[in-house]
Design an enzyme around this catalytic site. Structure first.
Site, mmCIF file in Angstrom:
data_model
loop_
_atom_site.group_PDB
_atom_site.id
_atom_site.type_symbol
_atom_site.label_atom_id
_atom_site.label_comp_id
_atom_site.label_asym_id
_atom_site.label_seq_id
_atom_site.Cartn_x
_atom_site.Cartn_y
_atom_site.Cartn_z
ATOM 1 N N ASP A 26 89.227 -13.846 13.079
ATOM 2 C CA ASP A 26 89.190 -12.866 11.982
ATOM 3 C C ASP A 26 89.842 -13.376 10.698
ATOM 4 O OD1 ASP A 26 87.968 -11.119 13.783
ATOM 5 O OD2 ASP A 26 89.908 -10.344 14.462
ATOM 6 N N LYS A 29 86.023 -15.981 8.219
ATOM 7 C CA LYS A 29 85.008 -17.049 8.327
ATOM 8 C C LYS A 29 83.656 -16.581 7.783
ATOM 9 C CE LYS A 29 85.811 -17.129 12.767
ATOM 10 N NZ LYS A 29 86.965 -16.211 12.845
ATOM 11 N N GLY A 30 83.301 -15.311 8.094
ATOM 12 C CA GLY A 30 82.008 -14.782 7.656
ATOM 13 C C GLY A 30 81.876 -14.829 6.144
ATOM 14 N N GLY A 53 82.917 -10.952 15.185
ATOM 15 C CA GLY A 53 82.529 -9.951 14.191
ATOM 16 C C GLY A 53 82.811 -10.572 12.840
ATOM 17 N N HIS A 54 81.762 -11.003 12.154
ATOM 18 C CA HIS A 54 81.933 -11.696 10.875
ATOM 19 C C HIS A 54 81.442 -10.790 9.747
ATOM 20 C CE1 HIS A 54 81.984 -15.897 12.985
ATOM 21 N NE2 HIS A 54 82.896 -15.071 13.433
ATOM 22 N N GLN A 237 85.679 -16.974 16.619
ATOM 23 C CA GLN A 237 87.067 -16.920 17.123
ATOM 24 C C GLN A 237 87.951 -17.872 16.303
ATOM 25 O OE1 GLN A 237 84.362 -17.159 19.879
ATOM 26 N NE2 GLN A 237 84.401 -15.054 19.213
ATOM 27 N N ALA A 312 86.538 -6.003 13.738
ATOM 28 C CA ALA A 312 85.167 -5.820 13.257
ATOM 29 C C ALA A 312 84.199 -5.605 14.425
ATOM 30 C CB ALA A 312 84.737 -7.038 12.438
ATOM 31 N N THR A 313 84.606 -5.951 15.648
ATOM 32 C CA THR A 313 83.735 -5.773 16.813
ATOM 33 C C THR A 313 84.151 -4.555 17.625
ATOM 34 O OG1 THR A 313 83.197 -8.103 16.919
ATOM 35 C CG2 THR A 313 82.937 -6.889 18.963
ATOM 36 N N LEU A 345 94.860 -13.324 0.184
ATOM 37 C CA LEU A 345 96.077 -13.474 -0.615
ATOM 38 C C LEU A 345 96.472 -12.127 -1.215
ATOM 39 C CD1 LEU A 345 98.085 -15.572 -1.847
ATOM 40 C CD2 LEU A 345 96.597 -15.629 -3.851
ATOM 41 N N GLY A 428 89.886 -11.090 -2.250
ATOM 42 C CA GLY A 428 89.251 -9.807 -1.944
ATOM 43 C C GLY A 428 88.074 -10.064 -1.031
HETATM 44 P P1 GDP Z 1 85.865 -13.370 10.598
HETATM 45 O O1 GDP Z 1 85.707 -12.904 11.996
HETATM 46 O O2 GDP Z 1 86.705 -14.592 10.485
HETATM 47 O O3 GDP Z 1 84.558 -13.518 9.878
HETATM 48 O O4 GDP Z 1 86.671 -12.228 9.839
HETATM 49 P P2 GDP Z 1 86.420 -10.635 9.974
HETATM 50 O O5 GDP Z 1 85.197 -10.282 9.229
HETATM 51 O O6 GDP Z 1 86.535 -10.189 11.375
HETATM 52 O O7 GDP Z 1 87.720 -10.089 9.263
HETATM 53 C C1 GDP Z 1 88.041 -10.412 7.956
HETATM 54 C C2 GDP Z 1 88.161 -9.099 7.161
HETATM 55 O O8 GDP Z 1 88.821 -9.360 5.933
HETATM 56 C C3 GDP Z 1 86.809 -8.521 6.782
HETATM 57 O O9 GDP Z 1 86.919 -7.124 6.726
HETATM 58 C C4 GDP Z 1 86.568 -9.076 5.381
HETATM 59 O O10 GDP Z 1 85.716 -8.262 4.600
HETATM 60 C C5 GDP Z 1 87.972 -9.075 4.828
HETATM 61 N N1 GDP Z 1 88.284 -10.128 3.854
HETATM 62 C C6 GDP Z 1 87.861 -11.406 3.812
HETATM 63 N N2 GDP Z 1 88.469 -12.073 2.794
HETATM 64 C C7 GDP Z 1 89.303 -11.179 2.206
HETATM 65 C C8 GDP Z 1 90.239 -11.264 1.130
HETATM 66 O O11 GDP Z 1 90.446 -12.299 0.513
HETATM 67 N N3 GDP Z 1 90.938 -10.124 0.820
HETATM 68 C C9 GDP Z 1 90.750 -8.961 1.486
HETATM 69 N N4 GDP Z 1 91.484 -7.904 1.116
HETATM 70 N N5 GDP Z 1 89.886 -8.844 2.512
HETATM 71 C C10 GDP Z 1 89.186 -9.938 2.866
HETATM 72 P P1 IMO Z 2 85.794 -13.673 15.296
HETATM 73 O O1 IMO Z 2 84.684 -14.662 15.379
HETATM 74 C C1 IMO Z 2 89.495 -12.161 17.051
HETATM 75 C C2 IMO Z 2 89.804 -12.297 21.421
HETATM 76 C C3 IMO Z 2 89.820 -10.985 22.186
HETATM 77 C C4 IMO Z 2 90.680 -11.366 23.377
HETATM 78 C C5 IMO Z 2 90.261 -12.801 23.648
HETATM 79 C C6 IMO Z 2 89.217 -12.962 24.751
HETATM 80 O O2 IMO Z 2 85.404 -12.380 14.707
HETATM 81 O O3 IMO Z 2 87.009 -14.279 14.675
HETATM 82 P P2 IMO Z 2 86.603 -12.453 24.863
HETATM 83 O O4 IMO Z 2 85.837 -11.179 24.636
HETATM 84 O O5 IMO Z 2 86.226 -13.539 23.929
HETATM 85 O O6 IMO Z 2 86.616 -12.873 26.295
HETATM 86 O O7 IMO Z 2 88.134 -12.058 24.523
HETATM 87 O O8 IMO Z 2 89.715 -13.298 22.424
HETATM 88 N N1 IMO Z 2 88.661 -12.472 20.515
HETATM 89 C C7 IMO Z 2 88.719 -12.418 19.178
HETATM 90 N N2 IMO Z 2 89.751 -12.124 18.370
HETATM 91 N N3 IMO Z 2 88.317 -12.520 16.517
HETATM 92 C C8 IMO Z 2 87.274 -12.847 17.318
HETATM 93 O O9 IMO Z 2 86.110 -13.329 16.844
HETATM 94 C C9 IMO Z 2 87.445 -12.761 18.719
HETATM 95 N N4 IMO Z 2 86.634 -12.998 19.776
HETATM 96 C C10 IMO Z 2 87.392 -12.829 20.878
HETATM 97 O O10 IMO Z 2 90.401 -9.965 21.420
HETATM 98 O O11 IMO Z 2 92.033 -11.402 22.989
HETATM 99 MG MG MG Z 3 86.009 -11.202 13.151
#
Ligand code: GDP
Ligand code: IMO
Ligand code: MG
Length: 437
Positions: A26, A29-30, A53-54, A237, A312-313, A345, A428
């Protein structure tokens, strides 16, 4: 000819960049992949499944992608689900429909590896009953069937995308696997057995939709390399959830780290030109397992509120804490990261004091080594360096010079500690809220 292949990549100045989470997932990356995809010919997911969840935000659209690569919306890159991903066809169809509803034409732009393994309904049931059975030792999985699907793959009873092309053989394989699984469900977990015919009926409509996208993506990517096209490998992840290098057993069942990008796509290691780590300006974790800099106080609550730190998931609240440079440095070394992105940031904008962990104390001894023994990671005490907060909004800043001096100082400290420069700073969630350096 193969011998000179990697020289060719450099002659054509082609980028093959892996984007890897440098923490526990999280990291944003998305968002980063969405931005970088404007310049990429291919965007490839190489491991994990719908546990990811990206989140992408552009114009007035917010979309969370679980399986489809984050390159669908910015430019015309072709998007590939690589062989290392475990694919739930039913979840994939839902997502394909969502992406199409946003006006994206998937034809000629979306491909799934014929050797990617399937997540079938029995994997999701097993994930849930196994977690329940673990009681207080539960991993806190996403319940998406990830662990059991990789178990099937490694124990060589997995069913692959190419098996969807022959319905009779698919049915036979599913039913054969169910025999063993039902014995375990009934006798080990005390659950109701699953019905094979019902499962096949449930899968059929999804299979028809998914079929046209199945192809030999390894070949597609090898051709792309030879043609000097640019490729973005999208990790899911994060490094500290890696099955080999993470906080085992509180990890996922795949390899999000750089090595996983090669095995999960068929791209050879010498073709990789860039390894980009994504880190938040602080740190989060979802699910169980050690987290040395976790804050279980008002500051942690404030990070969660400012950063909207909810999964996000699964929607679960994310655990929050200060940036851990010991862990970040470990991720950098594991992946050979030669560039970094700093996200979120802006979440630190109204903190009076910001802390970063520069080393740990383990049983009174100072260390900068991330322990391999998870019990030691649980025991370490983080030692912090404090920074004065900048107390002004950085939200939406897209020019580095416009950042407050104290924010620049914070960024520069991270760079000097890690020895790696930031090439992107995110202020942001939207595309526009980004500093490209
Ligand atoms: P990922 O799994 O690595 O793609 O990240 P996620 O989407 O699960 O979680 C990142 C969250 O932070 C999402 O809700 C994005 O919209 C949000 N986000 C990403 N970059 C920024 C940032 O620079 N500032 C803020 N406030 N939110 C951000
Ligand atoms: P993204 O790509 C954050 C965590 C789960 C749990 C562990 C094992 O959005 O960054 P699993 O279902 O993979 O067997 O769960 O890994 N986990 C994540 N945490 N971001 C993710 O993906 C994750 N995918 C799995 O919460 O601790
Ligand atoms: Mg995520």
């Amino acid at each position: 000819m193969e011998v000179y292949l990697h020289l060719l990549f450099f002659e054509k100045n082609m980028a093959v960049r892996i984007v890897i989470g440098a923490q526990w997932g999280d990291e944003g990356k998305g968002k980063v992949v969405d931005i970088l995809s404007a310049e990429a010919d291919y965007v490839v997911r190489y491991q994990g499944g719908a546990n990811a969840g990206h989140t992408l935000k552009f114009d007035d659209t917010t979309i969370v992608l679980h399986l489809i690569p984050s390159g669908m919306f910015n430019g015309n890159s072709k998007c590939i689900i690589g062989n290392g991903v475990v694919v739930d066809p039913i979840a994939l169809v839902e997502e394909l429909k969502e992406v199409e509803s946003l006006g994206v034409d998937l034809k000629e732009r979306f491909f799934i590896s014929s050797s990617a393994h399937l997540i079938l309904p029995y994997h999701k049931v097993l994930d849930k009953v196994k977690e329940k059975n673990r009681g207080s030792d539960a991993i806190g999985t996403t319940g998406r069937g990830i662990g059991p699907a990789y178990v099937s793959k490694v124990s060589r009873i997995g069913i692959r995308m190419l098996d969807l092309l022959d319905m009779a053989s698919l049915e036979e394989k599913v039913k054969k696997n169910l025999k063993d699984i039902n014995v375990a469900l009934k006798n080990v977990y005390g659950e109701e057995p699953l019905d094979g015919d019902e499962m096949i009926a449930q899968l059929k409509p999804a299979v028809e939709i998914v079929k046209p996208y199945i192809t030999n993506t390894t070949e597609v990517l090898h051709d792309a390399l030879e043609n000097g096209e640019s490729i973005l490998l999208e990790g899911a992840q994060g490094s500290l959830l890696d099955v080999d290098h993470g906080t085992y057993p509180y990890v996922t069942s795949s390899s999000p780290t750089a090595g996983g990008a090669c095995s999960g796509s068929g791209i050879p290691p010498l073709a990789i030109t860039h390894s980009m780590g994504i880190t938040k300006a602080y740190c989060t974790r979802v699910g169980n397992g050690p987290f040395p800099t976790e804050l279980e106080d008002a500051a942690g609550e404030k990070l969660r509120k400012n950063g909207q730190e909810f999964g996000a998931t699964t929607g679960r609240p994310r655990r929050c804490g200060w940036l851990d440079l010991v862990a970040l440095k470990y991720a950098i070394r594991l992946n050979g990261m030669n560039e970094l992105t700093l996200t979120k940031l802006d979440v630190l904008d109204d903190f009076e004091t910001i802390k970063v962990c520069t080393h740990y104390k383990l049983d009174g001894e100072k260390t900068t080594v991330f322990p391999l023994d998870t019990e030691h990671v649980e025991r370490v005490k983080p030692v912090y360096k404090s920074f004065e907060g900048w107390n002004t909004s950085t939200r939406n800043i897209s020019n580095f010079d416009d950042l407050p001096a104290k924010a620049k100082e914070y960024i520069s400290f991270i760079e000097s500690y890690t020895g790696v420069k930031f090439t992107i700073v995110s202020t942001g969630p939207k595309r526009s809220e980004t500093i490209i350096l």
